[in-house]
Design an enzyme around this catalytic site. Structure first.
Site, short mmCIF file in Angstrom:
data_model
loop_
_atom_site.label_atom_id
_atom_site.label_comp_id
_atom_site.label_asym_id
_atom_site.label_seq_id
_atom_site.Cartn_x
_atom_site.Cartn_y
_atom_site.Cartn_z
N GLY A 192 0.81 -1.21 0.00
CA GLY A 192 0.00 0.00 0.00
C GLY A 192 0.84 1.26 0.00
O GLY A 192 1.69 1.44 0.88
N GLY A 209 -0.40 4.35 0.29
CA GLY A 209 -1.18 5.46 0.84
C GLY A 209 -0.39 6.19 1.91
O GLY A 209 0.83 6.11 1.98
N PHE A 210 -1.10 6.89 2.79
CA PHE A 210 -0.43 7.70 3.80
C PHE A 210 0.42 6.85 4.74
O PHE A 210 1.56 7.21 5.06
CB PHE A 210 -1.46 8.50 4.60
N GLU A 249 -19.01 17.65 1.85
CA GLU A 249 -18.15 18.41 0.93
C GLU A 249 -18.60 18.22 -0.52
O GLU A 249 -18.61 19.18 -1.30
CB GLU A 249 -16.70 17.97 1.12
N ASP A 273 -6.31 2.64 7.11
CA ASP A 273 -7.76 2.46 7.13
C ASP A 273 -8.22 1.05 7.45
O ASP A 273 -9.39 0.84 7.77
CB ASP A 273 -8.36 2.88 5.78
N ALA A 285 -6.28 10.64 7.35
CA ALA A 285 -4.91 10.68 6.84
C ALA A 285 -3.86 10.91 7.92
O ALA A 285 -2.83 10.22 7.94
CB ALA A 285 -4.80 11.75 5.74
#
Length: 424
Positions: free
Chosen positions: A15, A17-18, A176, A305, A321
């Site tokens: 992964g 991601g962050f 949003e 996550d 995040a």
């Protein structure tokens, strides 16, 4: 204290991601580590701004960066684009759909999450989630394509359907998205159509709970709802979706005909967690030990996550995040310490530093919560802008997004309103 580990530790990270990227960056160019970063895409995605790609404010390069580019100076980090489909705990290797196998001494699983439908997976074919660039492009294409079709049609009922957007889920993403779409179409695109009254657009935000933004304090939730309603969003709380059919959202009270159904109501862990030697909850998430390793497997860590846990201060760790980044740093810190001391028996537990929550509500308005500080309105919006700019990956991203936001704010004309159809 045991003897120091002087060999090379092979670390495989699933992964980009962050969590995964932060772990790799903290191990970059560190002696004694050979790092392999695996991801099904070739880029790191700044997900908090993904909705702005979906609503045509930003383009993909503004919030996505090549993983190879980010890590090009990290001599001990190798990046592979591969979709990991298996984990062999005994052989200490993971396998990808490409047929390649990657051996490890330490494994970090940070594969992230995907859209979840609470067991109603058949709803997926009628909705669009928002977890990837592909999703964002699909959302943008669907909404803008519907507007084009609405201008062509002479059928009032069909035009009404095409100009109705239903967003399921009143969390930050739903809030949003709804605010951004109303302002994009009713405000920024009002001069773009000759036969279409864009003010007849209907954006319906459906939330099963009693209020939107449930993690926020009640006054901020109320402020957000009032602000959304002021700009034209139809907010429906305490409204449970019971079924979703083609172009139709069914609640306990009515059937809503619409042109687009956007799902922002839930997530679940990527399926790779099924290959881990541990229990999973209904959303496929796992609960690790305090140090983020799996029980009985100190060389396997999970982060981001796909984690469901409380930190050492007994505080729930949210799926955001900053939490994922902190987990990645924590794991790298443990590995560096153990490489130096050779001692893995005294690991420090993970402690989450809450950097607050925030959600933007249309143009120049937001809600921000950080400790005892609670902000709403324009000041909160400025704080939202500053914090998101600071979290972007590199200088180019920060400058690009700042210029795009400045132009969109001054001209009231977001510049990414393009979609592409496959040529027949």
């Amino acid at each position: 204290m045991s003897e120091k580990n002087t060999g090379v530790t092979k670390v495989v990270i699933i992964g980009g991601g962050f969590a995964g990227l932060e772990c790799a960056r903290n191990l970059a160019n560190k002696d004694g580590f050979e790092v392999t970063l695996l991801d099904r895409t070739n880029h790191h995605l700044f997900q908090p701004l993904l909705y702005q790609v979906a609503t045509a404010t930003l383009a993909a390069p503004d919030i996505a960066r090549s993983l190879r580019g980010i890590l090009e100076k990290s001599k001990n980090v190798t990046v592979f684009m591969d979709d990991i489909c298996g984990i062999d705990i005994d052989a200490k290797k993971v396998s990808g759909t490409s047929g390649q196998e990657y051996r490890y001494d330490t494994l970090v699983v940070a594969a992230g999450a995907k859209t979840g439908y609470f067991g109603n997976n058949h709803w997926e074919q009628h909705t669009i989630g928002l977890k990837s660039l592909s999703d964002a492009y699909s959302v943008r294409k669907k909404v803008l394509e519907n507007l084009e079709a609405a201008e062509r049609t002479d059928d009032p009922a069909e035009r009404k359907r095409l100009m109705t957007i239903v967003i399921v889920g009143g969390g930050p993403t739903g809030v949003e998205l709804s605010g951004a779409f109303v302002e994009l179409i009713k405000r920024s695109m009002r001069r773009n159509f000759r036969r279409l009254d864009v003010h007849s657009l209907k954006v319906i935000l459906v939330e099963a709970g009693p209020r939107i933004l449930p993690p926020y304090i009640e006054s901020n939730s109320a402020y957000a709802q009032k602000r959304l309603e002021k700009i034209g969003v139809d907010v429906r709380t305490s409204t449970m979706v019971t079924d979703i059919q083609p172009h139709t959202v069914i609640t306990k009270d009515e059937e809503i005909k619409c042109g687009a159904i956007l799902w922002a109501a839930g997530i679940e862990a990527e399926g790779i967690t099924a290959h881990l030697p541990c229990e999973r909850n209904r959303a496929g998430k796992v609960t690790p030990e305090a140090d983020l390793s799996l029980t009985g497997h100190p060389n396997i860590f999970v982060a981001g996550d796909l984690v469901f846990m409380k930190d050492i201060a007994d505080k729930p760790v949210p799926g955001v995040a900053p939490a994922a980044s902190q987990m990645g740093r924590h794991i790298a810190k443990l590995l560096l310490k153990e490489k130096k001391t050779g001692n893995s028996s005294d690991r420090q537990g993970f402690k989450y530093l809450d950097k607050g929550s925030m959600a933007i509500i249309g143009r120049s308005q937001a809600v921000v919560e950080f400790g005892k500080m609670k902000l709403t309105g324009f000041i909160a919006w400025l704080a939202w802008l500053f914090i998101h700019i600071m979290f972007l990956v590199d200088f180019r991203s920060k400058v690009g997004v700042l210029l795009q936001w400045s132009w969109a704010y001054i001209s009231d004309a977001p510049g990414a309103r393009v979609f592409v159809n496959k040529r027949k």
